[in-house]
Design a protein around this motif. Structure first.
Motif, mmCIF file in Angstrom:
data_model
loop_
_atom_site.group_PDB
_atom_site.id
_atom_site.type_symbol
_atom_site.label_atom_id
_atom_site.label_comp_id
_atom_site.label_asym_id
_atom_site.label_seq_id
_atom_site.Cartn_x
_atom_site.Cartn_y
_atom_site.Cartn_z
ATOM 1 N N ASN A 55 3.056 -6.363 15.781
ATOM 2 C CA ASN A 55 2.682 -5.744 14.508
ATOM 3 C C ASN A 55 3.285 -4.357 14.459
ATOM 4 O O ASN A 55 3.064 -3.551 15.364
ATOM 5 C CB ASN A 55 1.163 -5.647 14.369
ATOM 6 N N ASN A 56 4.033 -4.093 13.412
ATOM 7 C CA ASN A 56 4.618 -2.766 13.226
ATOM 8 C C ASN A 56 3.875 -2.071 12.094
ATOM 9 O O ASN A 56 3.822 -2.563 10.978
ATOM 10 C CB ASN A 56 6.106 -2.878 12.876
ATOM 11 N N SER A 60 2.229 5.994 7.139
ATOM 12 C CA SER A 60 2.410 6.314 5.725
ATOM 13 C C SER A 60 1.438 5.559 4.830
ATOM 14 O O SER A 60 1.419 5.773 3.627
ATOM 15 C CB SER A 60 3.842 5.980 5.298
ATOM 16 N N GLY A 61 0.651 4.659 5.400
ATOM 17 C CA GLY A 61 -0.309 3.906 4.601
ATOM 18 C C GLY A 61 0.276 2.646 4.005
ATOM 19 O O GLY A 61 -0.392 1.930 3.274
ATOM 20 N N GLY A 62 1.528 2.359 4.298
ATOM 21 C CA GLY A 62 2.170 1.152 3.786
ATOM 22 C C GLY A 62 1.701 -0.086 4.536
ATOM 23 O O GLY A 62 0.945 -0.016 5.505
ATOM 24 N N ALA A 63 2.150 -1.216 4.052
ATOM 25 C CA ALA A 63 1.776 -2.484 4.673
ATOM 26 C C ALA A 63 2.442 -2.610 6.043
ATOM 27 O O ALA A 63 3.555 -2.149 6.263
ATOM 28 C CB ALA A 63 2.205 -3.645 3.784
ATOM 29 N N SER A 64 1.730 -3.240 6.957
ATOM 30 C CA SER A 64 2.306 -3.482 8.277
ATOM 31 C C SER A 64 3.150 -4.751 8.220
ATOM 32 O O SER A 64 2.983 -5.604 7.354
ATOM 33 C CB SER A 64 1.204 -3.624 9.325
ATOM 34 N N SER A 65 4.083 -4.853 9.146
ATOM 35 C CA SER A 65 4.916 -6.047 9.209
ATOM 36 C C SER A 65 4.697 -6.737 10.548
ATOM 37 O O SER A 65 4.346 -6.105 11.541
ATOM 38 C CB SER A 65 6.396 -5.685 9.044
ATOM 39 N N VAL A 66 4.896 -8.037 10.546
ATOM 40 C CA VAL A 66 4.743 -8.831 11.758
ATOM 41 C C VAL A 66 6.108 -9.374 12.131
ATOM 42 O O VAL A 66 6.805 -9.956 11.299
ATOM 43 C CB VAL A 66 3.745 -9.994 11.538
#
Length: 121
Positions: A55-56, A60-66
């Protein structure tokens, strides 16, 4: 302390997948023009695929990526050049990958991070 041979044997018992390794090589045609072809370098090597996810996130409050990490385990003495296509067969299904970096070599095995093969560059 484990003997290296017993560790290798224990690891190889887990290698239930097989792989074929291909390189893309230049050749000269009969009309003297240059062509390229896929050449089988290794066939039916015992191996094992491993899948893990990461999980990245950032601050910044943005969505995390997998992200999925695909790792190939095989014998330490097999030489696979960077950019090779590796066709791995697991449970009767074959998927093509390519090597994304230098292998991590150990006395008992090597680990190669793979990405899906999307064609020769």
């Amino acid at each position: 302390m484990f003997q290296t041979d017993s560790v290798v044997n224990a690891l190889q018992m887990l290698w239930t997948d097989t792989c074929d390794v291909f390189n893309y090589e230049e050749f000269t045609r009969t009309n003297k023009s240059t062509g390229h072809r896929e050449v089988l370098v290794h066939h039916g090597l015992p191996c094992r695929l491993s899948f893990s996810t990461t999980n990245n996130t950032d601050n910044s409050g943005g969505a995390s990526s997998v992200n999925q990490v695909i790792k190939l385990f095989l014998a330490p003495d097999v030489a696979i050049t960077a950019g090779s296509k590796i066709s791995i067969t697991r449970d009767g299904k074959t998927v093509d990958y390519k090597q994304s970096g230098e292998p991590a070599r150990y006395c008992s095995h090597q680990e190669i991070v793979l990405v899906l093969f999307d064609g020769w560059a």
